[in-house]
Design an enzyme around this catalytic site. Structure first.
Site, mmCIF file in Angstrom:
data_model
loop_
_atom_site.group_PDB
_atom_site.id
_atom_site.type_symbol
_atom_site.label_atom_id
_atom_site.label_comp_id
_atom_site.label_asym_id
_atom_site.label_seq_id
_atom_site.Cartn_x
_atom_site.Cartn_y
_atom_site.Cartn_z
ATOM 1 N N HIS A 1 38.041 72.605 -56.672
ATOM 2 C CA HIS A 1 39.152 73.329 -56.040
ATOM 3 C C HIS A 1 39.373 74.702 -56.676
ATOM 4 C CE1 HIS A 1 43.479 73.964 -54.996
ATOM 5 N NE2 HIS A 1 43.239 73.205 -53.950
ATOM 6 N N ASP B 1 45.066 76.449 -61.535
ATOM 7 C CA ASP B 1 44.302 75.560 -60.663
ATOM 8 C C ASP B 1 43.552 74.535 -61.509
ATOM 9 O OD1 ASP B 1 42.608 74.679 -58.366
ATOM 10 O OD2 ASP B 1 43.402 76.466 -57.412
ATOM 11 N N SER C 1 45.840 75.552 -49.515
ATOM 12 C CA SER C 1 45.203 75.944 -50.784
ATOM 13 C C SER C 1 44.174 77.047 -50.565
ATOM 14 C CB SER C 1 44.465 74.757 -51.411
ATOM 15 O OG SER C 1 45.345 73.889 -52.050
#
Ligand code: NAG
Ligand code: NAG
Ligand code: NAG
Ligand code: NAG
Ligand code: NAG
Ligand code: NAG
Ligand code: NAG
Ligand code: NAG
Ligand code: NAG
Length: 740
Positions: free
Chosen positions: A201, A145, A527
């Protein structure tokens, strides 16, 4: 395109197919597959690999077009024999002369695709399966990620045991920022020299799967509660392979490292558009991982609701779509005619007056037809001072960015309305001004109101956090849909899980006017659903250390729910019952997944006949399975013949028969009988109709035959379920039949 904007801003501005170019325009990063010298294996060669790979590089003197030396960025050891290197196309041509050269192509970059969600999924502290699976204790999840923020309270290691002895990974943070929770942190080329998450994220996804308990987590006071990942006692290993996009050579290098490091689960909330599996590096790397028993969980993509959009569709990985949870952060639009429409917004100012404001809808005219999307350049000369502005989602600009644009033009508030494809999927965002997001249907009602008056008025009432929406889980509009383009005979996505309004760790400023920092943020996307399933696989791995990745996947799929909290069939963004291209097997049910009764297991070598059956060349199959393959010497199978826990069948006039093998992981002695949904155009027969198991791990075979009925017209498809039921268990497989 319009709806990519529903996700993280970092997902929305991006173009899938961009090929990374360096400062030197003649060189690209190529992923190169090679053969090993004839008598060698990858492991025997480890020390010499770099030297062997080096022999493929042309001498720079031959390439005059470039000022940069060709050089190897990564020498891969586990994912396949090969490397990533900076090369010009001329140099690649030269390499092709080498007899051990297999293939080379420029890398692409891929886009990235709470606290209530553990409870929503039936996990309660100190009770039931959460306690019985030890909250995932001792299992290591590797995240590919944007990196991680090690200082976030979700990654505190209170109550965490030290990592298992097999852990061999490293921590590239300075000093002592890794601990018993965050046991590894690495960065690769794209990582900007640090494993630190500079986006948000990666911190969000890691905490969703494995964050520790944090009390009083909220965003601007909303959704207040105790935050926890699905597997709060699992260890986290962070591999930074993305900034706002993710580089394929880095992804492969991270998988290569994670396999050596000793991770148990890989979680990848990223991916590109569907491609043949030999061209999809996530699928290629994941094959080596599952061969080593590592479970790979991925996001289905955010390209819904269009069909054929699902990505990460290889049968050896779990493909996760996104559904809603029952929490809403309500913001209600009130019109001058007293009509009210419930929408959502995470930013909920306490002091917003209830007085009506003039409502404006920036309309298109003959010279420009995009004004309703509230693009900043179209609002420059429009006076929005003190007004509430109606904006339509889409137009290549994110939802929060629209708010910024209208605020900068002087507006007081914003009402965001969907276009038709997004239907009833609205999301709670951290808007920069008072705002609400409404459905397409509500948008039409507001537009109709605008037509009834010279001076339309509106305001927004903020109503805070509301739990108990019994239409959840609902398939979100953005969740990518099947059929599965590279292999339509394998139904994808596999499963849906929470990916809508997910609260999890954050450390980047959540932008409102004052750049307020929040420790948590609510965001939406596949996600977010992927790490929920990564966490669930972790709990199952703890509870069943001997289960293969395929067995874990089967357990998750065959026990999934088909109904929402109200007991009605799961709906999609249209509020009609969702089809299996949206839901896959259904919505994950954790307590049932741990005790599925029967599983459909697949040995890694069973994928060879399947891949040959896709009509890939020997070389293409070899790229995936990592060794020379001769399909002519393997009896290939069709896709639907793989021992998969679902059926996707292309049916002509000839009946088709498939074998399946189930393994008993339930009670030693049970009798199962089969139940099949009546499909209007297809007859389905199962032989035998009863399965009697008498010991654990016993394998039993059955055959299912699909025949077309005379009245079934071509180019129609039918959907249903095949279910084995015993007194205690229900083992359900979705079926889709395409009549061709
Ligand atoms: C590590 O510390 C050095 C010296 O203080 C600093 O220059 C570097 O940026 C730090 N790196 C990281 C990853 O924090
Ligand atoms: C969140 O809940 C905790 C515990 O119930 C409470 O102490 C705290 O004040 C709440 N915070 C907010 C912002 O509502
Ligand atoms: C409208 O204006 C925007 C921004 O200036 C531009 O991108 C778009 O192409 C225009 N559309 C039309 C139909 O002129
Ligand atoms: C059309 O809209 C654009 C952007 O709002 C504006 O600049 C332009 O003057 C308008 N043209 C006409 C003919 O009204
Ligand atoms: C509102 O009026 C405009 C212009 O007459 C028309 O094009 C549009 O369809 C109307 N919208 C609704 C929702 O009635
Ligand atoms: C930003 O959010 C904070 C926290 O809720 C709030 O106090 C502040 O008023 C907000 N600023 C603006 C300009 O909306
Ligand atoms: C592979 O080729 C065979 C023979 O041409 C054909 O029958 C089959 O449908 C092909 N399979 C796929 C997945 O394209
Ligand atoms: C399916 O099972 C039958 C009976 O055991 C066997 O004859 C047939 O070869 C099998 N088919 C495949 C594709 O394995
Ligand atoms: C086809 O006929 C069967 C009965 O033979 C009936 O149950 C089914 O609904 C019909 N299907 C269609 C598509 O008309």
């Amino acid at each position: 395109m319009a709806y990519y904007t529903i996700f993280l801003t970092l997902l929305c501005a991006l173009n899938f197919q961009t090929i990374v170019k360096s400062r030197d325009n003649n060189l690209d990063t190529y992923i190169v597959h090679v053969e090993l010298p004839s008598t060698s294996t990858l492991s025997s060669l480890v020390d010499d690999l770099q030297r062997w790979y080096q022999t493929f590089l042309p001498s720079s003197t031959l390439s005059t077009s470039s000022t940069e030396e060709p050089r190897i960025l990564y020498a891969y050891r586990n994912v396949f024999p090969g490397f990533a290197a900076r090369l010009s196309s001329e140099q690649v041509k030269e390499m092709e002369q080498n007899p051990s050269f297999v293939s080379a192509r420029p890398q692409k970059t891929l886009p990235l695709h709470t606290t209530h969600s553990p409870n929503f999924l039936g996990l309660n502290q100190n009770m039931g399966f959460w306690r019985d699976s030890n909250y995932g204790r001792g299992i290591i999840i590797g995240f590919l990620d944007t990196g991680i923020n090690p200082d976030h309270p979700s990654f505190d290691d209170e109550g965490m045991p030290p990592p298992p002895a097999r852990w061999k990974g490293m921590c590239q943070f300075n000093s002592t920022r890794c601990n018993n929770k965050l046991i590894g942190a690495r960065y690769f080329a794209i990582g900007n020299g640090t494993p630190l998450d500079e986006d948000g994220h990666g911190t969000h996804t890691a905490s969703t799967a494995a964050g520790n308990f944090v009390r009083g987590a909220n965003v601007f006071g909303n959704a207040n509660g105790t935050a926890a990942g699905i597997a709060p006692l699992a260890h986290i290993a962070s591999y930074k392979v993305c900034d706002i996009r993710c580089s394929e050579s880095d992804i492969l290098a991270a998988m290569d490292a994670a396999i050596d490091d000793g991770v148990d689960i890989l979680s990848l909330s990223l991916g590109g558009p569907p491609q043949d599996f030999y061209d999809e590096n996530v699928a290629v790397g994941a094959f080596s991982a599952i061969e080593k028993g590592i479970f790979v969980s991925t996001s289905a993509g955010n390209s819904g609701p269009r069909p054929w959009t699902v990505g990460n569709g290889a049968p050896w990985i779990l493909t996760v779509g996104a559904s809603t949870i029952d929490r809403k952060i309500r913001a209600t639009a009130v019109l001058g005619n007293n009509e009210e429409f419930d929408g959502e917004s995470t930013f909920q100012p306490a002091d917003f007056p209830s007085t009506l404001l003039p409502l404006v809808y920036p309309r298109s005219n003959s010279s420009n037809s995009s004004a309703e999307f509230c693009l900043p350049e179209l609002l420059r000369n429009v006076d929005l001072q003190g007004k509430i502005v109606l904006c339509q989602v889409g137009g290549g600009i994110g939802r929060i960015a629209k708010g910024r644009a209208v605020r900068n033009a002087g507006a007081t508030a914003m009402i965001l309305i969907n276009q038709q494809p997004q239907g009833y999927t609205t999301v709670s965002d951290s808007h920069v001004l008072p705002a609400t997001h409404l459905s397409y249907a509500d948008g039409l009602r507001i537009k109709a109101y605008l037509n009834t008056t010279e001076s339309p008025m509106a305001t927004i009432q903020f109503k805070g956090t509301i739990i108990g929406d019994d239409s959840a889980p609902m398939v979100t509009s953005f969740s990518s849909r099947g059929p599965n383009w590279p292999s339509p005979g394998i139904l994808k996505p596999d499963i849906i899980g929470p990916g809508h309004n997910i609260l999890a760790a954050w450390h980047i400023s959540v932008e409102n006017n004052s750049n307020t920092k929040s420790n948590f943020n609510i965001i939406s996307g596949t996600s977010m659903s992927c790490p929920h399933l990564s966490g669930i696989a972790t709990l199952l791995k703890n509870a069943h250390p001997d289960w293969s990745p395929a067995a874990i996947k089967s357990a998750i799929m065959t026990t999934a729910d088909q109904v929402n909290l109200a007991g009605n069939p799961i709906q999609d963004e249209t509020l009609r019952p969702a089809n299996v291209f949206g839901t896959g097997s259904g919505h994950v049910n954790i307590p049932k997944a741990t005790d599925p009764g029967l599983v459909y297991d697949i040995d890694p070598q069973d994928y060879l006949p399947y891949l040959c059956g896709l009509n890939y060349t020997d070389r293409q199959v070899g790229i995936i399975v990592n060794r020379p393959v001769r399909c002519s010497e393997i009896s290939s199978i069709t896709e639907a013949e793989l021992n998969y826990p679902s059926f996707s069948v292309f049916l002509g006039n000839q009946p088709q028969t498939y074998n399946r093998t189930v393994t008993n992981v339930g009670e030693a002695n049970s009798v199962y009988s089969v139940r099949i949904t009546e499909l209007p155009g297809v007859e389905i027969r199962v032989e035998p109709a009863t399965l009697q198991v008498s010991q654990l791990n016993q394998k039993l075979k059955y055959q299912v035959t699909f025949s077309r009925l005379a009245n079934a017209s071509s180019r129609t498809s039918f959907q249903g379920f095949l279910t084995w039921t015993s007194v205690k268990y229900s083992v359900r497989s979705p079926i889709v039949v395409f009549v061709v």
